[in-house]
Design an enzyme around this catalytic site. Structure first.
Site, PDB file in Angstrom:
ATOM      1  N   GLU A  22      19.929 -13.155  32.910  1.00 54.55           N
ATOM      2  CA  GLU A  22      19.974 -12.909  34.435  1.00 54.55           C
ATOM      3  C   GLU A  22      21.342 -13.045  35.130  1.00 54.55           C
ATOM      4  OE1 GLU A  22      17.561 -14.729  32.596  1.00 54.55           O
ATOM      5  OE2 GLU A  22      15.712 -13.681  32.706  1.00 54.55           O
ATOM      6  N   ASN A  23      22.187 -13.610  34.275  1.00 51.45           N
ATOM      7  CA  ASN A  23      23.427 -13.826  35.017  1.00 51.45           C
ATOM      8  C   ASN A  23      24.283 -12.655  35.257  1.00 51.45           C
ATOM      9  OD1 ASN A  23      23.838 -16.757  33.212  1.00 51.45           O
ATOM     10  ND2 ASN A  23      23.020 -16.601  35.384  1.00 51.45           N
ATOM     11  N   ASP A  77      25.069 -26.261  33.626  1.00 50.46           N
ATOM     12  CA  ASP A  77      24.845 -26.066  34.805  1.00 50.46           C
ATOM     13  C   ASP A  77      25.722 -26.626  35.845  1.00 50.46           C
ATOM     14  OD1 ASP A  77      23.823 -24.247  36.830  1.00 50.46           O
ATOM     15  OD2 ASP A  77      21.803 -25.176  37.208  1.00 50.46           O
TER      16      ASP A  77
END
Ligand code: IPE
Ligand code: IPE
Ligand code: MG
Length: 260
Positions: free
Chosen positions: A84-85, A37
């Site tokens: 979800e991306n 991340d």
């Protein structure tokens, strides 16, 4: 692997050589999982578009994959794209997919040279055909390798995985009485692999973001402020050293220091 092996590929006298000397090679985490991340923040700090952060993150992937294999980690799982991306702008998604394809093509030689087996964990069938072809090609080319298992979590969601596993169990005709944790785990994308011992998240966020929900039940979690594009093998060594200082209890009690 051993310290002697590692010292052949880290620079003599370097900070990472110093860290490597402290690693207990008999107690390596069998499975390391990483939530990569902070690419967007890395780019923002440099007033660059987000995609430049993703581009820079490829160098970290290369370094960490190679270092993990050489260290003797059995399984490495990198979280590259979550279910979800897809909410991100289409241009960012397209760049991520293009980078993945390019990475696979340029790194296949390194995967083969390091005896690494590659596999996707996630809903691979929902990816674009050109991306899938590249993934299938890399997986086939490396399937006979016997070294580290490298999982790339792509279009991955922990809840989606549990649902997929339940569906597969039903399709396989498993009766309710026969289903236990071990049997169920055999229907997950990671069937046959040890659960992560060490879960690393870069860029400081204290959350799991739908990653390997079933498998991380007893993983040791290590979060670093370092943004993914700045993450290198020395950070991996730092994480392994921190892991080796932890006391794992699995719900039991601490083992006495002196037996008896
Ligand atoms: C991680 O970096 C890469 C992916 C999730 C694909 P981010 O793009 O999430 O970067 P931040 O969190 O916005 O800094
Ligand atoms: C997690 O990062 C997903 C990947 C690293 C692929 P995100 O940036 O998507 O997670 P959130 O949105 O901060 O929870
Ligand atoms: Mg993020």
């Amino acid at each position: 692997m051993s310290l002697e092996d590692v010292l052949t590929w880290v620079e003599r006298g370097s900070a990472e050589a110093e860290l490597a000397r402290q690693i207990d090679f008999d107690r390596l985490p069998a499975h390391v999982a990483i939530i990569m991340d902070g690419n967007g923040r890395w780019a923002a700090q440099r007033s660059l578009p987000r995609v430049q952060g993703h581009r820079a993150g490829i160098d970290s992937v290369r370094d960490v994959v190679e270092a993990s294999a050489r260290l003797g980690v059995q399984v490495l799982t990198l979280y590259a794209f979550s279910v979800e991306n897809w909410k991100r702008p289409p241009t960012e998604v397209a760049t991520l997919m293009a980078l993945l394809k390019r990475y696979l093509r340029s790194e296949l030689r390194m995967l083969l040279d390091n005896n690494i087996r590659f596999k996707v964990v996630g809903r691979e069938h929902e990816l674009a055909p050109d991306v899938r072809d590249e993934l299938v090609f890399a997986a086939r080319q490396t399937e006979l390798n016997t070294g580290m298992q490298f999982n790339i979590a792509l279009n991955y969601g922990g809840r989606a995985e549990v649902v997929d596993a339940a569906r597969r169990a039903i399709e396989a005709g498993v009766h309710a009485d026969e289903l236990d944790e071990e049997r169920f785990a055999g229907f997950l994308y990671t069937a046959g692999q040890p659960d992560p011992d060490l879960l690393i998240r870069t860029s400081g966020e204290m959350r799991v973001s739908n990653f390997l929900l079933w498998q991380i039940a007893y993983a040791e979690i290590w979060v670093t402020e370092t943004l993914w594009p700045d993450f290198r093998r020395q950070h991996l060594f730092d994480a392994v050293l921190a892991y080796q200082k932890r006391e794992r209890r699995y719900g039991g009690i601490a083992r006495p220091v002196v037996a008896g």
